[in-house]
Enzyme design. Sequence first.
Site, PDB file in Angstrom:
ATOM      1  N   ARG A  37     -11.343   8.473  -2.329  1.00 59.07           N
ATOM      2  CA  ARG A  37     -11.656   9.879  -2.099  1.00 59.07           C
ATOM      3  C   ARG A  37     -13.151  10.119  -1.987  1.00 59.07           C
ATOM      4  O   ARG A  37     -13.631  10.797  -1.069  1.00 59.07           O
ATOM      5  CB  ARG A  37     -11.062  10.705  -3.249  1.00 59.07           C
ATOM      6  CG  ARG A  37     -10.909  12.176  -2.935  1.00 59.07           C
ATOM      7  CD  ARG A  37     -10.384  12.929  -4.145  1.00 59.07           C
ATOM      8  NE  ARG A  37      -9.142  12.354  -4.666  1.00 59.07           N
ATOM      9  CZ  ARG A  37      -8.630  12.659  -5.852  1.00 59.07           C
ATOM     10  NH1 ARG A  37      -9.247  13.528  -6.639  1.00 59.07           N
ATOM     11  NH2 ARG A  37      -7.504  12.081  -6.271  1.00 59.07           N
TER      12      ARG A  37
ATOM     13  N   LYS B  45     -11.038  -0.746  -1.637  1.00 55.30           N
ATOM     14  CA  LYS B  45     -10.821  -1.566  -0.450  1.00 55.30           C
ATOM     15  C   LYS B  45     -11.969  -1.290   0.528  1.00 55.30           C
ATOM     16  O   LYS B  45     -12.393  -0.153   0.604  1.00 55.30           O
ATOM     17  CB  LYS B  45      -9.485  -1.195   0.220  1.00 55.30           C
ATOM     18  CG  LYS B  45      -8.265  -1.382  -0.675  1.00 55.30           C
ATOM     19  CD  LYS B  45      -7.029  -0.760   0.000  1.00 55.30           C
ATOM     20  CE  LYS B  45      -5.856  -0.740  -0.974  1.00 55.30           C
ATOM     21  NZ  LYS B  45      -4.676  -0.054  -0.447  1.00 55.30           N
TER      22      LYS B  45
ATOM     23  N   GLU C  59      -0.004  -3.357   4.647  1.00 53.33           N
ATOM     24  CA  GLU C  59      -1.133  -2.422   4.767  1.00 53.33           C
ATOM     25  C   GLU C  59      -1.192  -1.742   6.134  1.00 53.33           C
ATOM     26  O   GLU C  59      -0.933  -2.371   7.146  1.00 53.33           O
ATOM     27  CB  GLU C  59      -2.448  -3.202   4.598  1.00 53.33           C
ATOM     28  CG  GLU C  59      -3.135  -3.011   3.282  1.00 53.33           C
ATOM     29  CD  GLU C  59      -3.636  -1.607   3.006  1.00 53.33           C
ATOM     30  OE1 GLU C  59      -3.713  -0.785   3.936  1.00 53.33           O
ATOM     31  OE2 GLU C  59      -3.949  -1.334   1.836  1.00 53.33           O
ATOM     32  N   ASP C  60      -1.565  -0.474   6.143  1.00 53.97           N
ATOM     33  CA  ASP C  60      -1.731   0.231   7.423  1.00 53.97           C
ATOM     34  C   ASP C  60      -3.204   0.448   7.766  1.00 53.97           C
ATOM     35  O   ASP C  60      -3.505   0.952   8.843  1.00 53.97           O
ATOM     36  CB  ASP C  60      -1.057   1.605   7.371  1.00 53.97           C
ATOM     37  CG  ASP C  60      -1.808   2.558   6.462  1.00 53.97           C
ATOM     38  OD1 ASP C  60      -2.089   2.168   5.309  1.00 53.97           O
ATOM     39  OD2 ASP C  60      -2.137   3.678   6.896  1.00 53.97           O
TER      40      ASP C  60
ATOM     41  N   ASN D  35      -3.214   9.615  -6.812  1.00 54.65           N
ATOM     42  CA  ASN D  35      -1.985  10.406  -6.859  1.00 54.65           C
ATOM     43  C   ASN D  35      -0.745   9.541  -6.634  1.00 54.65           C
ATOM     44  O   ASN D  35       0.323  10.054  -6.322  1.00 54.65           O
ATOM     45  CB  ASN D  35      -2.035  11.504  -5.784  1.00 54.65           C
ATOM     46  CG  ASN D  35      -3.178  12.484  -6.016  1.00 54.65           C
ATOM     47  OD1 ASN D  35      -3.267  13.098  -7.078  1.00 54.65           O
ATOM     48  ND2 ASN D  35      -4.066  12.612  -5.047  1.00 54.65           N
TER      49      ASN D  35
ATOM     50  N   THR E 100       1.505  10.114   4.198  1.00 50.74           N
ATOM     51  CA  THR E 100       0.621  11.120   3.611  1.00 50.74           C
ATOM     52  C   THR E 100      -0.699  11.243   4.367  1.00 50.74           C
ATOM     53  O   THR E 100      -1.462  12.163   4.110  1.00 50.74           O
ATOM     54  CB  THR E 100       0.302  10.772   2.146  1.00 50.74           C
ATOM     55  OG1 THR E 100       0.032   9.380   2.091  1.00 50.74           O
ATOM     56  CG2 THR E 100       1.448  11.128   1.224  1.00 50.74           C
TER      57      THR E 100
ATOM     58  N   LYS F  77      -8.631   5.879   6.179  1.00 55.86           N
ATOM     59  CA  LYS F  77      -7.406   5.259   5.669  1.00 55.86           C
ATOM     60  C   LYS F  77      -7.744   4.119   4.720  1.00 55.86           C
ATOM     61  O   LYS F  77      -8.540   3.245   5.053  1.00 55.86           O
ATOM     62  CB  LYS F  77      -6.536   4.764   6.819  1.00 55.86           C
ATOM     63  CG  LYS F  77      -5.898   5.906   7.586  1.00 55.86           C
ATOM     64  CD  LYS F  77      -4.892   5.408   8.597  1.00 55.86           C
ATOM     65  CE  LYS F  77      -4.253   6.601   9.312  1.00 55.86           C
ATOM     66  NZ  LYS F  77      -3.361   6.143  10.399  1.00 55.86           N
ATOM     67  N   GLY F  78      -7.111   4.129   3.559  1.00 55.56           N
ATOM     68  CA  GLY F  78      -7.326   3.071   2.582  1.00 55.56           C
ATOM     69  C   GLY F  78      -8.598   3.228   1.779  1.00 55.56           C
ATOM     70  O   GLY F  78      -8.854   2.475   0.848  1.00 55.56           O
TER      71      GLY F  78
ATOM     72  N   ASP G  11       0.874  -1.160   0.000  1.00 56.44           N
ATOM     73  CA  ASP G  11       0.000   0.000   0.000  1.00 56.44           C
ATOM     74  C   ASP G  11       0.925   1.227   0.000  1.00 56.44           C
ATOM     75  O   ASP G  11       2.119   1.103   0.278  1.00 56.44           O
ATOM     76  CB  ASP G  11      -0.879  -0.045   1.254  1.00 56.44           C
ATOM     77  CG  ASP G  11      -1.686   1.219   1.420  1.00 56.44           C
ATOM     78  OD1 ASP G  11      -2.296   1.669   0.434  1.00 56.44           O
ATOM     79  OD2 ASP G  11      -1.707   1.772   2.541  1.00 56.44           O
ATOM     80  N   LEU G  12       0.404   2.386  -0.313  1.00 55.36           N
ATOM     81  CA  LEU G  12       1.258   3.586  -0.381  1.00 55.36           C
ATOM     82  C   LEU G  12       1.113   4.459   0.866  1.00 55.36           C
ATOM     83  O   LEU G  12       2.017   4.561   1.688  1.00 55.36           O
ATOM     84  CB  LEU G  12       0.905   4.394  -1.635  1.00 55.36           C
ATOM     85  CG  LEU G  12       1.655   5.707  -1.799  1.00 55.36           C
ATOM     86  CD1 LEU G  12       3.134   5.469  -2.082  1.00 55.36           C
ATOM     87  CD2 LEU G  12       1.037   6.537  -2.931  1.00 55.36           C
ATOM     88  N   ASP G  13      -0.082   5.074   0.978  1.00 55.85           N
ATOM     89  CA  ASP G  13      -0.313   6.038   2.054  1.00 55.85           C
ATOM     90  C   ASP G  13      -0.274   5.348   3.419  1.00 55.85           C
ATOM     91  O   ASP G  13      -1.032   4.417   3.674  1.00 55.85           O
ATOM     92  CB  ASP G  13      -1.681   6.709   1.874  1.00 55.85           C
ATOM     93  CG  ASP G  13      -1.758   7.521   0.594  1.00 55.85           C
ATOM     94  OD1 ASP G  13      -1.119   8.578   0.545  1.00 55.85           O
ATOM     95  OD2 ASP G  13      -2.431   7.089  -0.357  1.00 55.85           O
TER      96      ASP G  13
ATOM     97  N   SER H 160      -2.609   0.677  -4.344  1.00 54.60           N
ATOM     98  CA  SER H 160      -3.091   1.828  -3.571  1.00 54.60           C
ATOM     99  C   SER H 160      -4.430   2.327  -4.083  1.00 54.60           C
ATOM    100  O   SER H 160      -4.718   2.247  -5.271  1.00 54.60           O
ATOM    101  CB  SER H 160      -2.067   2.966  -3.685  1.00 54.60           C
ATOM    102  OG  SER H 160      -2.611   4.180  -3.243  1.00 54.60           O
ATOM    103  N   ALA H 161      -5.232   2.880  -3.188  1.00 54.40           N
ATOM    104  CA  ALA H 161      -6.514   3.473  -3.575  1.00 54.40           C
ATOM    105  C   ALA H 161      -6.331   4.867  -4.157  1.00 54.40           C
ATOM    106  O   ALA H 161      -7.245   5.444  -4.737  1.00 54.40           O
ATOM    107  CB  ALA H 161      -7.433   3.553  -2.360  1.00 54.40           C
ATOM    108  N   SER H 162      -5.117   5.400  -4.012  1.00 48.71           N
ATOM    109  CA  SER H 162      -4.898   6.799  -4.391  1.00 48.71           C
ATOM    110  C   SER H 162      -4.768   7.002  -5.893  1.00 48.71           C
ATOM    111  O   SER H 162      -4.162   6.199  -6.597  1.00 48.71           O
ATOM    112  CB  SER H 162      -3.636   7.325  -3.719  1.00 48.71           C
ATOM    113  OG  SER H 162      -3.327   8.618  -4.205  1.00 48.71           O
TER     114      SER H 162
HETATM  115  C1  G6P Z   1      -5.343   6.095   0.216  1.00 48.97           C
HETATM  116  C2  G6P Z   1      -5.475   6.849   1.518  1.00 48.97           C
HETATM  117  C3  G6P Z   1      -6.831   7.463   1.657  1.00 48.97           C
HETATM  118  C4  G6P Z   1      -7.162   8.284   0.420  1.00 48.97           C
HETATM  119  C5  G6P Z   1      -7.150   7.384  -0.807  1.00 48.97           C
HETATM  120  C6  G6P Z   1      -7.450   8.136  -2.085  1.00 48.97           C
HETATM  121  O1  G6P Z   1      -5.976   4.878   0.348  1.00 48.97           O
HETATM  122  O2  G6P Z   1      -5.233   6.013   2.628  1.00 48.97           O
HETATM  123  O3  G6P Z   1      -6.868   8.281   2.804  1.00 48.97           O
HETATM  124  O4  G6P Z   1      -8.416   8.903   0.530  1.00 48.97           O
HETATM  125  O5  G6P Z   1      -5.877   6.788  -0.908  1.00 48.97           O
HETATM  126  O6  G6P Z   1      -6.376   8.987  -2.362  1.00 48.97           O
HETATM  127  P1  G6P Z   1      -6.410  10.138  -3.454  1.00 48.97           P
HETATM  128  O7  G6P Z   1      -4.974  10.579  -3.511  1.00 48.97           O
HETATM  129  O8  G6P Z   1      -6.871   9.538  -4.725  1.00 48.97           O
HETATM  130  O9  G6P Z   1      -7.343  11.177  -2.976  1.00 48.97           O
HETATM  131 MG    MG Z   2      -2.726   3.132   3.593  1.00 48.91          MG
END
Ligand code: G6P
Ligand code: MG
Length: 217
Positions: free
Chosen positions: A48, A144, A168-169, A117, A16, A44-45, A8-10, A113-115
């Site tokens: 958005r 997730k 994973e956190d 970014n 972050t 977390k995870g 996982d990233l964040d 990652s769910a992000s």
């Molecule tokens: C990760 C973080 C979440 C965040 C999600 C979406 O899973 O833990 O807190 O909301 O990514 O990230 P984004 O950068 O796309 O807003």
């Molecule tokens: Mg995370």
Amino acid sequence: NKKAFIFDLDGVIVDTAKYHFLAWQKIAKELNIDFTLEHNELLKGVSRVRSLDIILELGNVEASQEDKDKWLIQKNEDYLTYLVDMNESEILPGVFTILKFLKEKNQPIALGSASKNARPILEKTGILSYFNVVVDGNDVTNAKPDPEVFLIAAKLLNISPENAIVFEDSVAGVQAANTGKMTSVGIGEESILQEAKYIFKDFTEIDTDFIEELIKE
Ligand code: G6P
Ligand code: MG
């Protein structure tokens, strides 16, 4: 059996979560919603879009799609300002050692990652080249705790889910790994991540012997 290591990233590679929190807190303040660090655990995870819904639910606020879209854009623009100066110094302690060890051992590495970014963050911190595949919020339809993001990563690496190890956190992420029949390694508080097969406070507590065991298992 060949293994795959999915990160996982964040909150696992970079801290972050604090930036996500600050950006969401601004929106919550504007809406007069009490939003604490404890509430932040719930995000977390989580994607958005879902994060905003959770915050609105916390405050019992109903909103139009138009307003929601506006806040989602505002949140991300604010979040991105925190990433501008990001560099390798933001990689969490111990992560680099494990990434290097896995590379030395020729182990496939993925980001899950769910992000949306994720790629720019990996670039800015200088570790993009460690990842054989990057699967992020732009690639999935189910967030997730659905295992989709990890399943896609394992598939791209040609490794069956049973042979994938996920770091994973978040509770949602640990659940995703478990549902996907993968080995979950929780990074964080034991009280929060009880569902993980293994739990470590951070990567400095993971030694290379443990990784070696996972490779052999
Ligand atoms: C990760 C973080 C979440 C965040 C999600 C979406 O899973 O833990 O807190 O909301 O990514 O990230 P984004 O950068 O796309 O807003
Ligand atoms: Mg995370």
